[in-house]
Design a protein around this motif. Structure first.
Motif: not given
Length: 98
Positions: A62-63, A65, A73-77
């Motif tokens: 995740s990054k 934001k 945070k963005t989601r990790s995938w």
């Protein structure tokens, strides 16, 4: 955990880099976080009726934001790059231009 093939392959990743990999017979997918390479190989072979040479997986972190004063945070995938032998193609990616 028993996952069916359509639960393992979430969506294709269509970016400039993945489009250039299609010329090398490599296709990029977002996959289920707990899926391993064997499950990904079997899912692609069942869904698209092709033979898979290799599977490379990448955990995308995740990054951070910001929206004004709010942080998150963005989601990790998880991403998978699947290589096919010469002469086999996945039509889903054909005709896609960025």
């Amino acid at each position: 955990m028993n996952l069916v093939p359509h639960d393992i392959i979430i969506r294709p990743i269509i970016t400039e880099k993945s489009s250039s990999l299609v010329e090398l017979n490599k296709y990029t997918f977002e996959v289920h976080r707990s899926a391993n390479k064997i499950q990904i190989r079997q899912a692609v072979e069942q869904i698209f009726k092709v033979k898979v040479l290799s599977v490379n997986t990448i955990n995308v972190p995740s990054k951070p934001k910001r929206m004004g004063a709010f942080t998150g945070k963005t989601r990790s995938w998880k991403k998978a790059v699947v290589a096919l032998p010469q002469g086999q193609r996945i039509e889903f990616f054909e005709g896609v231009s960025i």
